[in-house]
Enzyme design. Structure first.
Site, PDB file in Angstrom:
ATOM      1  N   SER A 117       4.322   1.757   4.575  1.00  0.00           N
ATOM      2  CA  SER A 117       3.755   2.866   4.372  1.00  0.00           C
ATOM      3  C   SER A 117       3.064   4.039   5.009  1.00  0.00           C
ATOM      4  O   SER A 117       3.072   4.752   4.380  1.00  0.00           O
ATOM      5  CB  SER A 117       2.460   2.443   3.673  1.00  0.00           C
ATOM      6  OG  SER A 117       1.963   1.786   4.441  1.00  0.00           O
TER       7      SER A 117
ATOM      8  N   LYS B  65       1.567   4.510  -7.218  1.00  0.00           N
ATOM      9  CA  LYS B  65       2.401   5.311  -6.367  1.00  0.00           C
ATOM     10  C   LYS B  65       3.384   5.893  -7.208  1.00  0.00           C
ATOM     11  O   LYS B  65       3.364   6.943  -7.913  1.00  0.00           O
ATOM     12  CB  LYS B  65       3.099   4.973  -5.456  1.00  0.00           C
ATOM     13  CG  LYS B  65       1.730   4.198  -4.616  1.00  0.00           C
ATOM     14  CD  LYS B  65       2.282   3.796  -3.482  1.00  0.00           C
ATOM     15  CE  LYS B  65       0.826   3.136  -2.662  1.00  0.00           C
ATOM     16  NZ  LYS B  65       0.802   2.287  -2.324  1.00  0.00           N
TER      17      LYS B  65
ATOM     18  N   HIS C 121       5.989   1.163  -2.248  1.00  0.00           N
ATOM     19  CA  HIS C 121       7.190   2.794  -1.944  1.00  0.00           C
ATOM     20  C   HIS C 121       7.584   2.039  -2.534  1.00  0.00           C
ATOM     21  O   HIS C 121       8.613   3.718  -2.221  1.00  0.00           O
ATOM     22  CB  HIS C 121       5.903   2.956  -0.601  1.00  0.00           C
ATOM     23  CG  HIS C 121       5.089   3.529   0.019  1.00  0.00           C
ATOM     24  ND1 HIS C 121       4.174   4.101  -0.443  1.00  0.00           N
ATOM     25  CD2 HIS C 121       4.126   2.569   0.263  1.00  0.00           C
ATOM     26  CE1 HIS C 121       3.104   4.235  -0.137  1.00  0.00           C
ATOM     27  NE2 HIS C 121       3.135   2.925   0.061  1.00  0.00           N
TER      28      HIS C 121
HETATM   29  C1  LIG Z   1      -0.629   1.473  -1.364  1.00  0.00           C
HETATM   30  C2  LIG Z   1       0.312   0.212  -1.298  1.00  0.00           C
HETATM   31  C3  LIG Z   1      -1.152  -1.007  -2.040  1.00  0.00           C
HETATM   32  C4  LIG Z   1      -2.145  -0.931  -2.562  1.00  0.00           C
HETATM   33  O1  LIG Z   1      -1.630  -0.959  -3.942  1.00  0.00           O
HETATM   34  P1  LIG Z   1      -2.535   0.088  -5.393  1.00  0.00           P
HETATM   35  O2  LIG Z   1      -1.917  -0.402  -6.397  1.00  0.00           O
HETATM   36  O3  LIG Z   1      -2.351   1.540  -4.595  1.00  0.00           O
HETATM   37  O4  LIG Z   1      -3.926  -1.073  -4.707  1.00  0.00           O
HETATM   38  C5  LIG Z   1       0.062  -2.207  -1.413  1.00  0.00           C
HETATM   39  N1  LIG Z   1       1.022  -2.768  -0.629  1.00  0.00           N
HETATM   40  C6  LIG Z   1       1.270  -1.445  -0.078  1.00  0.00           C
HETATM   41  C7  LIG Z   1       2.381  -1.191   0.989  1.00  0.00           C
HETATM   42  C8  LIG Z   1       0.198  -0.302  -0.732  1.00  0.00           C
HETATM   43  O5  LIG Z   1       1.385   1.004   0.523  1.00  0.00           O
END
Ligand SMILES: *Cc1c(COP(=O)(O)O)cnc(C)c1O
Length: 377
Positions: free
Chosen positions: A174, A232, A202
């Protein structure tokens, strides 16, 4: 607490939230001024897509504002079941379980699968929710250098005394935008009889011919536990795990973050269902995103910026020094571009960066303007 806070401030690590006064489009409104948004995870623009909003509103009309209870009490609606089925189909998996967020999906899944007698091995740059899950599980934790499968193998070779072994990696990282070496990780998981868990937060909606994520990108089978988020590219809220039927039933019975938390609201579930439909009906959005990524990347490289090893829509511009990054971020803000600096502890010390996330809804004019501002830096 005040002392600690003063220390944080002194180190240049004090954080405050930027308050946005509009929906999360490719441009947002802050204090009556418009900014080009370059740090959103709403990569495909689905959080503001009319069809996604409509699906969310319809869900509220039929099922109400809140789910009313946790999933195993009375909070499971036919809408939740429908989304679990759609996500399993989308990911090509047998079964799916929804959580309230990706964070809760990771913590609940890891603490269910491993405990004190087990080993969990993770990439050094895995997301914080994975690290937190590992710590909470009580399992022995080993960390390998980023994407270093030789080190991973050395750790696995010395792991005979553990009952279960769990390997976890982000699919797309990320903060760096690079992709995990999954084919080799699957081989190692098989050879050393470890469970492989991949967090495709992602990659979901982005990677692969149909946007199914990192598994489709590599055309793979053999990931035992696949985590994703609806927050996302899917533009909504919620986390999920897909895998075999027994795995999902096991999590339904064991994951505390699933059992002891209220079910996702109908608005969120409806929006995600709408988003999945749009992703399948409008592949042109994904194609536009990749065109934008390639355009901005080429432009930035030409200007001599260091984009690390990014292979995706996440483009880190690495500056190193915390102070320097904050100056760049405030210059960008002054120029009408929202792209905050990312500092430790989110990224390792000395790798502070401006992290740009490209959206399908950015226009060529947006990107040209951004490049012209970076040229003046
Ligand atoms: C954003 C993210 C999460 C968390 O997801 P949310 O739905 O925002 O709680 C978990 N793992 C990765 C790799 C992320 O980028």
């Amino acid at each position: 607490m005040l002392k600690e806070l003063a220390k944080i401030e002194k180190e240049g690590l004090y954080r405050t939230a930027q308050v946005v006064d509009s929906e999360q489009g490719s441009r947002v409104r802050i204090d009556e001024r418009e900014y080009i948004l370059l740090c959103s995870n709403n990569y495909l623009g689905l959080a503001t897509h009319p069809e996604v909003k409509r699906a969310s509103i319809e869900a509220v009309k039929k099922f109400g504002a809140g789910a009313g209870a946790s999933r195993l009490i009375s909070g499971t609606s036919s809408l939740h079941i429908k989304l679990e089925q759609r996500l399993a189909e989308f990911k090509g998996s047998a079964s799916c379980i929804l959580f309230t967020s990706g964070y809760m999906a990771n913590v609940g899944t890891i603490t269910s699968i491993v405990g004190r007698e087990d080993l969990v091995v993770i990439d050094r740059l895995n997301h914080a929710s994975i690290v937190d899950g590992c710590k909470a599980s009580g399992a022995t934790l080993r960390v390998f250098p980023h994407r270093d499968t030789a080190s991973l193998e050395r750790i696995l070779k010395r792991s005979k005394k553990f009952k279960k072994k769990l390997i976890i990696t982000d699919g797309v990282f990320s903060m760096d935008g690079d992709i995990a070496p999954l084919p080799e990780m699957i081989r190692l998981a098989r050879e050393y009889k470890a469970i492989l868990m991949v967090d495709d937060a992602h990659g979901t909606g982005i990677l692969g011919k149909n946007g199914r994520g990192v598994i489709e990108h590599f055309n793979l089978e053999g990931v035992d536990v696949l985590v994703g988020t609806c927050s996302k590219a899917l533009g909504s809220l919620g986390g999920f795990v897909v895998g075999s039927f027994p795995l999902v039933e096991f999590l339904r019975n064991k994951a505390r973050s699933f059992i002891y938390s209220t079910a996702l609201s109908p608005a969120a579930v409806g929006a995600t269902l709408g988003a999945l439909k749009v992703i399948q009906q409008e592949p042109s959005r994904r194609e536009k995103l990749w065109r934008n990524v390639s355009y901005l990347r080429k432009g930035l490289l030409k200007l001599g910026f260091n984009l690390g090893k990014s292979e995706t829509q996440i483009l880190p511009i690495i500056f190193g020094k915390e102070g320097e990054v904050m100056k760049v971020a405030s210059y960008l803000f002054h120029k009408g571009i929202l792209a905050p600096g990312i500092r430790p502890p989110t990224v390792p010390k000395g790798t502070s960066r401006i992290r740009l996330s490209v959206m399908a809804t950015h226009t060529k004019e947006d990107l040209d303007y951004v490049l012209s501002v970076f040229e003046k830096l």
